[in-house]
Design an enzyme around this catalytic site. Structure first.
Site, PDB file in Angstrom:
ATOM      1  N   GLY A  64      -1.271   8.312  30.607  1.00  0.00           N
ATOM      2  CA  GLY A  64      -0.440   7.228  31.354  1.00  0.00           C
ATOM      3  C   GLY A  64       0.914   7.621  31.539  1.00  0.00           C
ATOM      4  O   GLY A  64       1.527   7.327  32.588  1.00  0.00           O
ATOM      5  N   THR A  65       1.620   8.395  30.799  1.00  0.00           N
ATOM      6  CA  THR A  65       3.319   8.900  30.940  1.00  0.00           C
ATOM      7  C   THR A  65       3.150   9.917  32.167  1.00  0.00           C
ATOM      8  O   THR A  65       4.117   9.501  32.958  1.00  0.00           O
ATOM      9  CB  THR A  65       3.539   9.282  29.757  1.00  0.00           C
ATOM     10  OG1 THR A  65       3.353   8.490  28.437  1.00  0.00           O
ATOM     11  CG2 THR A  65       4.884   9.991  29.971  1.00  0.00           C
TER      12      THR A  65
ATOM     13  N   ASN B 142       2.402  -4.578  28.048  1.00  0.00           N
ATOM     14  CA  ASN B 142       1.975  -4.050  26.957  1.00  0.00           C
ATOM     15  C   ASN B 142       2.427  -4.623  25.597  1.00  0.00           C
ATOM     16  O   ASN B 142       1.834  -4.528  24.546  1.00  0.00           O
ATOM     17  CB  ASN B 142       2.343  -2.451  26.776  1.00  0.00           C
ATOM     18  CG  ASN B 142       3.869  -2.165  26.768  1.00  0.00           C
ATOM     19  OD1 ASN B 142       4.353  -2.489  27.792  1.00  0.00           O
ATOM     20  ND2 ASN B 142       4.153  -1.700  25.869  1.00  0.00           N
TER      21      ASN B 142
ATOM     22  N   GLN C 176      -2.866  -1.409  30.345  1.00  0.00           N
ATOM     23  CA  GLN C 176      -3.411  -2.298  29.447  1.00  0.00           C
ATOM     24  C   GLN C 176      -4.186  -3.125  30.381  1.00  0.00           C
ATOM     25  O   GLN C 176      -5.033  -3.901  29.721  1.00  0.00           O
ATOM     26  CB  GLN C 176      -2.088  -3.137  29.068  1.00  0.00           C
ATOM     27  CG  GLN C 176      -1.055  -2.560  28.257  1.00  0.00           C
ATOM     28  CD  GLN C 176      -1.518  -2.053  26.858  1.00  0.00           C
ATOM     29  OE1 GLN C 176      -2.462  -2.662  26.384  1.00  0.00           O
ATOM     30  NE2 GLN C 176      -0.885  -0.714  26.274  1.00  0.00           N
TER      31      GLN C 176
ATOM     32  N   HIS D 286      -7.500   6.557  26.476  1.00  0.00           N
ATOM     33  CA  HIS D 286      -7.529   6.166  25.228  1.00  0.00           C
ATOM     34  C   HIS D 286      -7.367   4.798  24.907  1.00  0.00           C
ATOM     35  O   HIS D 286      -7.509   4.341  23.723  1.00  0.00           O
ATOM     36  CB  HIS D 286      -6.531   7.300  24.385  1.00  0.00           C
ATOM     37  CG  HIS D 286      -4.870   6.821  24.655  1.00  0.00           C
ATOM     38  ND1 HIS D 286      -4.435   5.985  23.594  1.00  0.00           N
ATOM     39  CD2 HIS D 286      -4.150   7.060  25.526  1.00  0.00           C
ATOM     40  CE1 HIS D 286      -3.243   5.789  23.900  1.00  0.00           C
ATOM     41  NE2 HIS D 286      -2.986   6.352  25.086  1.00  0.00           N
TER      42      HIS D 286
ATOM     43  N   THR E 295      -5.264  23.142  35.015  1.00  0.00           N
ATOM     44  CA  THR E 295      -6.793  23.601  34.890  1.00  0.00           C
ATOM     45  C   THR E 295      -7.141  22.254  34.353  1.00  0.00           C
ATOM     46  O   THR E 295      -6.669  21.304  33.524  1.00  0.00           O
ATOM     47  CB  THR E 295      -6.895  24.465  33.963  1.00  0.00           C
ATOM     48  OG1 THR E 295      -6.611  25.726  34.410  1.00  0.00           O
ATOM     49  CG2 THR E 295      -8.446  24.633  33.643  1.00  0.00           C
TER      50      THR E 295
ATOM     51  N   CYS F  79       5.246   3.926  21.526  1.00  0.00           N
ATOM     52  CA  CYS F  79       5.930   4.925  21.976  1.00  0.00           C
ATOM     53  C   CYS F  79       7.581   4.740  21.550  1.00  0.00           C
ATOM     54  O   CYS F  79       8.296   5.548  21.522  1.00  0.00           O
ATOM     55  CB  CYS F  79       6.017   5.007  23.382  1.00  0.00           C
ATOM     56  SG  CYS F  79       4.364   5.574  23.935  1.00  0.00           S
TER      57      CYS F  79
END
Length: 405
Positions: free
Chosen positions: A68-69, A155, A183, A205, A241, A337
């Site tokens: 997400g970041t 969130n 979310q 995740h 990759t 976070c």
């Protein structure tokens, strides 16, 4: 242990573990031309097609990232730089002040180092951005707006934004809109094509997939400058990759989350409502933050089904969290976070909650492993925990008064 912090991360699904284990048994770089490379590429493209189909996107619109970041950074910095490269006057970014720090911090960087001006969109008492608010902000000077970024669902407090309405307002002026849907996916019906958004962030995740893999859904006509440079993978937008096994697991998690939505959404909402009612029965002055969840936004729930954000007057959230943790109950005070940072939630402050009240907040978030027994455990523990936390808070206030005297 009672795990009620699914908004931070959720347990990996057994089906994901099986799929990734099988994928790990195969060697191959998806960019290589030999047989092993082509086989790896086939697994990646099948996963891309699965994710696209589940979320109303075209396969070519799925850009794989590390999570997400990165997706938020790529969307916001990439759109801003691309727009400004074409028109140097496009320096203004319109954003919700309740965004995740993956959005807030890249905005801060663009403002400090790349000439951006961030205008914060006012939110209501639930933390929601309204279409007329966005329209008024754009009308101040439509020609200097580079992009809009507003999260699909918050969130911390779980409030859902009217993304389709906001997109219509932005597009009427030719302005792209990005939405962080980390979310929302798995709890709400998310259709990228129907939403009209130009870019959408999601991550594995939060869905029962692995950490370290996510995606940016990016419209084919959206121009984004890359933030990583190298092999030119992913439409030349995101070099690096590809994590084949992670992507395979990601696809399984998305398919499961979307496929089980009709069953899981009411289950999560029932657990959420039972917890809120149970806690209120024990701690009558507890305050629910965010939308009550009894109405609809864009045809879906107005609050995330699995989110209960509660404020306990005359308590410190960190004290509550640690006391519950000692009872085997795991929750959070807000975004993972910013965990360990002793400051009130920026989300609550943006909603107009006084700082003294904002510090007493806890977030309980449900997921695919949650059960009614989890709710019962919280309700049984919360009374003594709040009482003990209030005694500690009162003692600390007396110490402050004494030291001031």
């Amino acid at each position: 242990m009672v795990y009620l912090d699914h908004a931070a991360t959720t347990p990996v699904l057994p089906a994901v573990v099986r799929a990734m284990t099988q994928a790990f048994a195969h060697t191959g770089n998806a960019s290589s031309l030999h047989s092993a490379g082509r086989a790896a590429r086939r697994r990646v493209e099948e996963a891309r097609e699965t994710i696209a189909a589940a979320l109303g996107a075209r396969p070519s619109e799925v850009i794989f990232t590390s999570g997400g970041t990165e997706s938020d950074n790529l969307a916001i910095a990439g759109l801003y730089r691309a727009r400004r490269r074409v028109d140097a006057a496009r320096v203004r970014i319109l954003a919700s002040p309740t965004e995740h720090h993956a959005v807030l911090d890249v905005l801060e960087h663009l403002e400090a180092d790349e000439g951006a001006t961030v205008d914060w969109l006012e939110v209501d008492d639930y933390g929601r951005v309204h279409a007329d608010t966005l329209s008024a902000a754009i009308a101040e000077n439509p020609d200097d707006v580079a992009l809009v970024t507003v999260m699909w669902a918050n969130n911390e407090v779980g409030t859902v934004n009217p993304v389709r309405e906001l997109v219509q307002v932005a597009h009427a002026r030719g302005i792209p809109l990005h939405t962080d849907a980390v979310q929302a996916v798995g709890q709400l019906a998310v259709d990228f094509g129907a939403s009209g958004a130009d870019a959408l962030t999601l991550t594995a995740h939060k869905l029962g997939g692995p950490t370290g893999v996510g995606a940016l859904l990016l419209r084919r006509d959206a121009t984004v400058d890359p933030i990583l440079f190298g092999g030119g993978q992913e439409r030349g937008v995101r070099s690096g990759t590809l994590d084949v096994a992670g992507i395979v697991g990601f696809a399984v998690a998305v398919q499961d989350a979307v496929g089980s939505l009709d069953r899981r959404q009411p289950q999560l909402a029932a657990l959420r409502d039972a917890l809120i009612a149970g806690v209120r029965g024990v701690v009558p002055d507890v305050v629910l933050a965010g939308d009550p969840g009894q109405s609809h936004v864009d045809g879906g729930p107005s609050r995330l089904p699995g989110n209960a954000h509660l404020r306990f007057p005359d308590c410190e959230g960190d004290s509550l969290l640690m006391l519950l943790d000692a009872q085997g109950i795991e929750c959070s005070t807000g975004s993972a976070c910013t965990a360990g940072v002793a400051r009130p939630s920026h989300v609550l402050l943006a909603m107009g909650v006084p700082e003294a009240e904002a510090v007493g907040a806890l977030r309980f978030s449900f997921g695919h492993t949650s059960t009614p027994a989890d709710v019962d455990a919280v309700v049984a523990a919360i009374g003594p925990v709040v009482e003990r936390a209030r005694r500690a808070w009162q003692a600390s206030r007396r110490r402050v008064v004494t030291s001031d005297a």
